[in-house]
Design an enzyme around this catalytic site. Structure first.
Site, mmCIF file in Angstrom:
data_model
loop_
_atom_site.group_PDB
_atom_site.id
_atom_site.type_symbol
_atom_site.label_atom_id
_atom_site.label_comp_id
_atom_site.label_asym_id
_atom_site.label_seq_id
_atom_site.Cartn_x
_atom_site.Cartn_y
_atom_site.Cartn_z
ATOM 1 N N ASP A 117 0.968 -1.278 -0.319
ATOM 2 C CA ASP A 117 -0.203 -0.073 0.441
ATOM 3 C C ASP A 117 0.823 1.624 -0.179
ATOM 4 O O ASP A 117 1.459 1.381 -1.105
ATOM 5 C CB ASP A 117 -0.858 0.063 1.362
ATOM 6 C CG ASP A 117 -2.556 1.189 1.535
ATOM 7 O OD1 ASP A 117 -1.739 1.885 0.614
ATOM 8 O OD2 ASP A 117 -2.600 0.976 2.070
ATOM 9 N N ASP A 173 -6.916 -9.634 6.023
ATOM 10 C CA ASP A 173 -8.025 -9.198 6.908
ATOM 11 C C ASP A 173 -7.902 -7.961 7.776
ATOM 12 O O ASP A 173 -7.549 -7.003 6.478
ATOM 13 C CB ASP A 173 -7.335 -9.717 8.273
ATOM 14 C CG ASP A 173 -6.127 -9.228 9.005
ATOM 15 O OD1 ASP A 173 -5.773 -8.429 8.207
ATOM 16 O OD2 ASP A 173 -6.867 -8.699 9.704
HETATM 17 P P1 IMP Z 1 1.816 -0.451 3.877
HETATM 18 O O1 IMP Z 1 3.095 -0.906 4.775
HETATM 19 O O2 IMP Z 1 0.800 0.827 4.071
HETATM 20 O O3 IMP Z 1 2.604 -0.774 2.479
HETATM 21 O O4 IMP Z 1 1.459 -2.070 4.256
HETATM 22 C C1 IMP Z 1 1.214 -2.910 4.339
HETATM 23 C C2 IMP Z 1 0.287 -3.897 4.700
HETATM 24 O O5 IMP Z 1 -1.347 -2.897 5.513
HETATM 25 C C3 IMP Z 1 -0.014 -5.423 4.849
HETATM 26 O O6 IMP Z 1 1.630 -6.436 4.172
HETATM 27 C C4 IMP Z 1 -1.220 -5.476 4.960
HETATM 28 O O7 IMP Z 1 -0.928 -6.668 6.335
HETATM 29 C C5 IMP Z 1 -1.860 -4.106 5.419
HETATM 30 N N1 IMP Z 1 -2.786 -3.282 4.457
HETATM 31 C C6 IMP Z 1 -2.541 -2.504 3.728
HETATM 32 N N2 IMP Z 1 -3.698 -2.408 2.506
HETATM 33 C C7 IMP Z 1 -4.805 -3.986 2.831
HETATM 34 C C8 IMP Z 1 -6.082 -3.629 2.207
HETATM 35 O O8 IMP Z 1 -6.612 -3.783 1.701
HETATM 36 N N3 IMP Z 1 -6.458 -5.238 3.027
HETATM 37 C C9 IMP Z 1 -5.904 -5.739 4.217
HETATM 38 N N4 IMP Z 1 -4.654 -5.578 4.337
HETATM 39 C C10 IMP Z 1 -3.788 -4.014 4.022
#
Ligand code: IMP
Length: 192
Positions: A117, A173
């Site tokens: 994300d 989740d």
């Molecule tokens: P980031 O650090 O913002 O890239 O987020 C990564 C982590 O957030 C992922 O490994 C997921 O565990 C969680 N995450 C981000 N977006 C989603 C989503 O749409 N659904 C479920 N988990 C998410």
């Protein structure tokens, strides 16, 4: 979870009315893309025995499928990370909950992630894993949210690029629920 809480959850209608939106990626589409990625990884890791590192918990299902799609002598290990933030947004501050068992020195490491994300979790993990001196380090993420990355990242293998909606299912989740859905579906956040 207390016995009372378990009882309350078990009695609720499943799935809760209105929480689940449309299917974004179906079980069949996932299976087809996993097979394609498996063929690509099999070719790219020819002559190598990669170490797959699954990032728990979200990547557990993808890991189970992708490791069977790679026709190489793979090893698997897992890390668990927790990122602070709200139920649907990470703050980028990551805590290692379960560390690796394997030694990464001189290994060809392939990180298996559920979703990128903001990319903050992955960027933290990359720095951590590189400090352990692998021979190579690549990332295979099932999903990448279009236009959301706040960290500069190089994700060599991406299953699907999706719109920046919150999705659940196939290991992903919200508050520990919906990991067991076979498809990926939009999660409708309840109005505050
Ligand atoms: P980031 O650090 O913002 O890239 O987020 C990564 C982590 O957030 C992922 O490994 C997921 O565990 C969680 N995450 C981000 N977006 C989603 C989503 O749409 N659904 C479920 N988990 C998410």
């Amino acid at each position: 979870m207390s016995v009372e809480d378990q009882g309350l959850i078990a009695e609720r209608a499943w799935p809760p009315e209105g929480e689940l939106g449309p299917v974004v990626i179906s079980e069949e589409q996932i299976a087809q893309r996993v097979a394609e990625l498996g063929r690509q990884l099999t070719a790219d890791y020819a002559g190598k025995a990669p170490l797959l590192i699954g990032v728990l918990k979200g990547a557990f299902m993808f890991m189970a499928d992708i490791c069977r799609a790679i026709d190489r002598p793979v090893e698997v290990d897992f890390m668990a990370v927790a990122s602070y933030g709200t139920a649907t947004k990470t703050s980028g501050v990551v805590r290692i909950v379960k560390d690796l068992d394997a030694d990464l020195a001189d290994r060809h490491v392939l990180v298996i992630e559920d979703i990128v994300d903001s990319g903050l979790t992955l960027s933290y993990l990359n720095r951590y894993l590189l400090s352990r001196r692998p021979a190579s380090l690549e990332v295979c993420a099932l999903l990448l949210k279009r236009g959301q990355q706040r960290a500069k990242l190089d994700v060599a293998y991406v299953g699907f690029e999706i719109e920046p909606d919150f999705v659940v299912g196939y290991g992903l989740d919200v508050a520990e629920r919906y990991r067991n859905l076979p498809d990926l579906r939009i999660y409708n956040e309840p109005a505050p």
